[in-house]
Write a protein that holds these residues in place. Structure first.
Motif, PDB file in Angstrom:
ATOM      1  N   THR A  50      31.130  51.963  22.905  1.00 22.10           N
ATOM      2  CA  THR A  50      32.022  51.716  24.042  1.00 22.10           C
ATOM      3  C   THR A  50      31.548  52.511  25.254  1.00 22.10           C
ATOM      4  N   ASN A  51      31.507  51.844  26.394  1.00 20.03           N
ATOM      5  CA  ASN A  51      31.232  52.532  27.655  1.00 20.03           C
ATOM      6  C   ASN A  51      32.540  53.161  28.122  1.00 20.03           C
ATOM      7  N   ALA A  52      32.628  54.485  27.956  1.00 16.05           N
ATOM      8  CA  ALA A  52      33.876  55.202  28.273  1.00 16.05           C
ATOM      9  C   ALA A  52      33.870  55.778  29.674  1.00 16.05           C
ATOM     10  N   GLY A  53      32.844  55.477  30.458  1.00 18.80           N
ATOM     11  CA  GLY A  53      32.737  56.049  31.787  1.00 18.80           C
ATOM     12  C   GLY A  53      32.999  55.058  32.896  1.00 18.80           C
ATOM     13  N   PRO A  54      32.687  55.456  34.156  1.00 22.99           N
ATOM     14  CA  PRO A  54      33.080  54.650  35.313  1.00 22.99           C
ATOM     15  C   PRO A  54      32.037  53.654  35.794  1.00 22.99           C
ATOM     16  N   ARG A  55      30.834  53.633  35.189  1.00 20.25           N
ATOM     17  CA  ARG A  55      29.776  52.786  35.733  1.00 20.25           C
ATOM     18  C   ARG A  55      29.166  51.927  34.640  1.00 20.25           C
ATOM     19  N   ARG A  56      28.627  50.785  35.058  1.00 22.52           N
ATOM     20  CA  ARG A  56      27.858  49.961  34.138  1.00 22.52           C
ATOM     21  C   ARG A  56      26.614  50.752  33.736  1.00 22.52           C
ATOM     22  N   GLY A  57      26.226  50.631  32.469  1.00 23.14           N
ATOM     23  CA  GLY A  57      25.055  51.363  32.020  1.00 23.14           C
ATOM     24  C   GLY A  57      24.545  50.881  30.682  1.00 23.14           C
ATOM     25  N   ALA A  58      23.406  51.441  30.291  1.00 26.15           N
ATOM     26  CA  ALA A  58      22.784  51.107  29.007  1.00 26.15           C
ATOM     27  C   ALA A  58      22.708  52.364  28.153  1.00 26.15           C
ATOM     28  N   ASP A  59      22.921  52.168  26.873  1.00 26.12           N
ATOM     29  CA  ASP A  59      22.852  53.270  25.922  1.00 26.12           C
ATOM     30  C   ASP A  59      21.947  52.854  24.764  1.00 26.12           C
ATOM     31  N   VAL A  60      21.422  53.862  24.063  1.00 30.19           N
ATOM     32  CA  VAL A  60      20.602  53.607  22.880  1.00 30.19           C
ATOM     33  C   VAL A  60      21.165  54.419  21.721  1.00 30.19           C
ATOM     34  N   PRO A  61      22.158  53.893  21.001  1.00 24.38           N
ATOM     35  CA  PRO A  61      22.626  54.585  19.805  1.00 24.38           C
ATOM     36  C   PRO A  61      21.513  54.638  18.762  1.00 24.38           C
ATOM     37  N   GLN A  62      21.423  55.781  18.088  1.00 23.59           N
ATOM     38  CA  GLN A  62      20.317  56.023  17.164  1.00 23.59           C
ATOM     39  C   GLN A  62      20.870  56.396  15.793  1.00 23.59           C
ATOM     40  N   LEU A  63      20.351  55.753  14.764  1.00 26.51           N
ATOM     41  CA  LEU A  63      20.768  55.991  13.389  1.00 26.51           C
ATOM     42  C   LEU A  63      19.711  56.837  12.684  1.00 26.51           C
ATOM     43  N   TYR A  64      20.158  57.914  12.032  1.00 32.24           N
ATOM     44  CA  TYR A  64      19.243  58.843  11.372  1.00 32.24           C
ATOM     45  C   TYR A  64      19.618  59.042   9.908  1.00 32.24           C
ATOM     46  N   LEU A  65      18.616  59.263   9.087  1.00 41.62           N
ATOM     47  CA  LEU A  65      18.798  59.816   7.749  1.00 41.62           C
ATOM     48  C   LEU A  65      18.820  61.333   7.887  1.00 41.62           C
ATOM     49  N   LEU A  66      19.824  61.982   7.301  1.00 42.11           N
ATOM     50  CA  LEU A  66      19.920  63.446   7.344  1.00 42.11           C
ATOM     51  C   LEU A  66      19.620  64.087   5.997  1.00 42.11           C
ATOM     52  N   GLU A  67      20.044  63.442   4.917  1.00 44.38           N
ATOM     53  CA  GLU A  67      19.822  64.002   3.583  1.00 44.38           C
ATOM     54  C   GLU A  67      19.575  62.870   2.598  1.00 44.38           C
ATOM     55  N   ASP A  68      18.699  63.126   1.617  1.00 46.99           N
ATOM     56  CA  ASP A  68      18.526  62.215   0.500  1.00 46.99           C
ATOM     57  C   ASP A  68      18.676  63.021  -0.781  1.00 46.99           C
ATOM     58  N   PRO A  69      18.527  62.423  -1.945  1.00 48.36           N
ATOM     59  CA  PRO A  69      18.753  63.177  -3.179  1.00 48.36           C
ATOM     60  C   PRO A  69      17.886  64.424  -3.331  1.00 48.36           C
TER      61      PRO A  69
END
Length: 710
Positions: free
Chosen positions: A616-635
């Motif tokens: 969600t764009n929670a600010g006052p201007r039109r814009g682009a974002d790049v959400p990034q998905l990461y692995l943090l832990e494995d077995p």
């Protein structure tokens, strides 16, 4: 694999004479700054370029005409008066996190190449950023194999969609330029597969490039062009690559590279300069006559070259495509806009909001030749734009590439563009020649914008992370004189920022291409909302990197050296996660003039991992974002990996649900004993964030053990 193209390649190869077969195994370099005499093997009327391989007209096989191409159709020194669209550096494209933009950039390069008669583009640089001093990092996309592979593939698709062959390069570990012809890159083979080779694997399987170019360096003691384990075992064996392997220019010291997987010797005159002979002409023919070079290998080399021709369609060109240079300029501009990263902003940007309407804002623009244009990287990727360069300053240096080490300025002046966008402000320029002089203008201005530039290029690594020519001292003096100081960096790598706490904003503009001055001005003035994200980590200093001292740095040209990439697959942000260090700015970082929230993270294992969330764009201007998905832990424990990303454009208050499918190799380790990828069974923790150092949501998923791939 294109089975029809493969069958045609076999049928045509069977009709060739041995003389014709051997003629396809070399490329001859056109005249330029290094090769000053035209080779008689290049017919009159052929445009000068990086390589020429004769065709076989009786069978409809066209000549191969090659040009360097990462940032546009390269031309300095080759074709007098020729120009092309000068794109931003690949590192800027990497900062866009935008596969569609990569595809459009590739289409631009392919179309312009074809209009000039070139049917091979030496593009597709997918080496990882392992060292922030590497002089060629600006030609590469990122420090991450997934981001690099995905963007690299789209660029190749764009080029080859125009019926022009693209390479991917430089295979592999061309991650430092210091004495690159004599550099031995040492790495654990499993780590190599999980990082650098994974980037190549992703790009190759998604795009099907016609050719792979090897690097100059050795890999684990064996030159890349004669490295049987890499070329025969992995590239052609495990991955089943059907195209051809060409050398880099001057990287074939011996004819027996043909036995180990190299199919074509490129730029043979450079091999004469380097090693005293051409390898795939007389020496290879003599080995063939003596029975040391078998006929079936000769046929295989030729079939691979023919396959790429037929698969991409360079044999079936019809007419010359129209080139819309204005549309291409728009692509260059948009790439610069999306690639510029706002690193810091303490309320001073955008400039449109810094003063009341009834007050004339006084802006000091200082340094970086901002009155003339923007710099580009030096070396084989340099492009002359329409109208030529604004200015060229010769720098020079040792070795073959010394002649091409120049400060090239593209005629896109940030100063002039700022004046256009902010006509009601008072803007003055100071060249930044001395700290004291720059401080005089800064002191009587409301805002000071200081440009920091650095010449980086092929054949040379940076000795450290500082800005040259005393620019750090200029920035310090300006910041001391004016509390509203903004720094704009035009470099191909991270820089140290001893002045960071004193300045209110920092912008990484990279080498922003022929429209770079306009793109920078738009960001500063608020016309464009910044959306770029760092494609590599900015360390606080070299002491945070795996190699604070770079082996071989400062030794004479021609000195053998060894670089141990002992970080293995833990490249960039992974190294920082493993060592627990806090970087200056993390991978994926980039600010905006608006803000974005994430919610509803859900992870599903349905025969493959799918992740969904809402932005969600929670600010006052039109814009682009790049959400990034990461692995943090494995077995096995902590193990940071980028698993996916998506560029999202939203109006204020707007939301979008994003779904990401995770490539299983990003969750796995490579087992060299079994020759497969392995995902251990157990619990995996994933995180969604704004960067590798800023996670907002986390989720766990349980996966079954799996072995897969080769």
């Amino acid at each position: 694999m294109n089975s029809q193209a493969m069958e045609w390649a076999r049928e045509v190869e069977a009709q060739l004479t041995d003389e014709e077969r051997f003629s396809l195994l070399i490329s001859v370099m056109g005249t330029n700054e290094v090769v000053t005499d035209k080779d008689p093997r290049i017919p009159d009327g052929v445009p000068m370029g990086a390589g020429y391989t004769p065709g076989i007209p009786r069978l409809g096989i066209p000549a191969l005409l090659m040009s360097d191409a990462s940032l546009g159709v390269t031309n300095p020194g080759y074709r007098e008066g020729d120009t092309a669209t000068a794109l931003p550096a690949s590192i800027a494209l990497g900062a866009s996190f935008n596969p569609e933009l990569a595809r459009r950039s590739g289409q631009l390069v392919g179309r312009e190449a074809r209009s000039k008669g070139f049917n091979v583009q030496l593009a597709g640089g997918v080496n990882l950023h392992r060292d922030p001093r590497n002089g060629r990092n600006f030609e590469y996309l990122s420090e991450d194999p997934w981001l690099t592979g995905v963007l690299g593939a789209e660029s190749v698709k764009g080029i080859q969609g125009e019926q022009v062959i693209s390479t991917v390069k430089h295979f592999s570990l061309n991650c430092n330029e210091t004495n690159r012809h004599w550099l031995d890159a040492v790495i654990d083979p499993a780590a190599h597969r999980e990082a650098d080779l994974l980037a190549f694997e992703i790009a190759i399987e998604r795009a099907g490039p016609g050719a792979v170019m090897t690097g100059y360096n050795k890999v684990n003691g064996t030159y890349a062009g004669g490295n049987e384990a890499l070329l025969q075992g992995i590239l052609k064996g495990a991955w089943g690559f059907p195209g051809w392997v060409m050398s880099d220019w001057g990287a074939t010291p011996s004819w027996d590279f043909a036995l180990r997987g190299q199919d074509q010797e490129s730029g043979v005159q450079i091999d004469v300069l380097m090693w005293g002979h051409e390898a795939f002409t007389a020496p290879l023919r003599e080995a063939y006559a003596a029975g040391d070079f078998p006929k079936n290998r000769l046929s295989d080399m030729v079939q691979r070259i023919l396959y790429a021709m037929f698969d991409v369609g360079v044999d079936s060109w019809e007419g010359t495509p129209d080139v819309d240079l204005a549309a291409h300029a728009d692509i260059a501009l948009e790439t610069a806009r999306q690639g510029i990263v706002l690193l810091k902003n303490d309320g001073v940007l955008p400039l449109e909001a810094t003063s009341p309407a009834d007050v004339v804002l006084k802006i000091a623009v200082i340094g970086g030749h901002a009155q003339l244009g923007v710099p580009i990287g030096a070396g084989s990727s340099a492009v002359v734009p329409a109208g030529g360069y604004a200015e060229v300053h010769s720098i020079g240096g040792p070795g073959i590439m010394g002649a091409g080490r120049n400060l090239f300025l593209l005629p896109s002046s940030p100063l002039a563009e700022l004046k256009k966008l902010l006509p009601d402000t008072a803007i003055e320029y100071d060249p930044g020649m001395s700290p004291a002089e720059a401080a005089l203008l800064a002191r009587r201005s409301d805002v000071a914008v200081v440009f920091g530039i650095r010449v980086e290029g092929e054949g040379f690594d940076n000795p450290d992370l500082s800005l040259p020519w005393g620019q750090d001292a200029v920035i310090e003096a300006v910041a001391d004189a004016n509390p509203n100081t903004i720094v704009v960096l035009e470099t191909g790598n991270p820089v140290a920022m001893p002045w960071l706490r004193k300045v209110r904003a920092v912008v990484a503009a990279w080498y922003p291409g022929q429209c770079g001055g306009r793109a920078i001005a738009e960001i500063l003035a608020g016309v464009t909302n910044p959306s770029g994200k760092l494609p590599l980590t900015f360390p606080t200093g070299l002491d945070q990197t795996p190699r604070p001292e770079l082996s071989g740095l400062g030794t004479p040209w021609g000195t053998p050296t060894t670089v141990n990439y002992n970080e293995g697959s833990e490249v960039g942000y992974r190294w920082f996660a493993k060592t627990g260090q806090e970087p200056l700015f993390p991978f994926g970082h980039g600010l905006s003039y608006t803000s974005f929230d994430y919610a509803d993270l859900a992870v599903h294992d349905r025969g493959g991992l799918r992740v969904e969330f809402t932005v969600t764009n929670a600010g006052p201007r039109r814009g682009a974002d790049v959400p990034q998905l990461y692995l943090l832990e494995d077995p096995a424990g902590t193990r940071t990996r980028l698993l996916g990303f998506e560029r999202v454009n939203l109006e204020p208050g707007g939301s979008r649900t994003v779904s990401l499918d995770v490539d299983p190799r990003l969750l796995a380790s490579y087992d060299t004993g079994r020759g497969q990828w392995h995902t251990p069974g157990g619990s995996y923790r994933l995180a969604l964030g704004h960067s590798a150092g800023n996670y907002t949501l986390e989720a766990d998923v349980s996966l079954a053990e799996a072995w897969f791939g080769r």
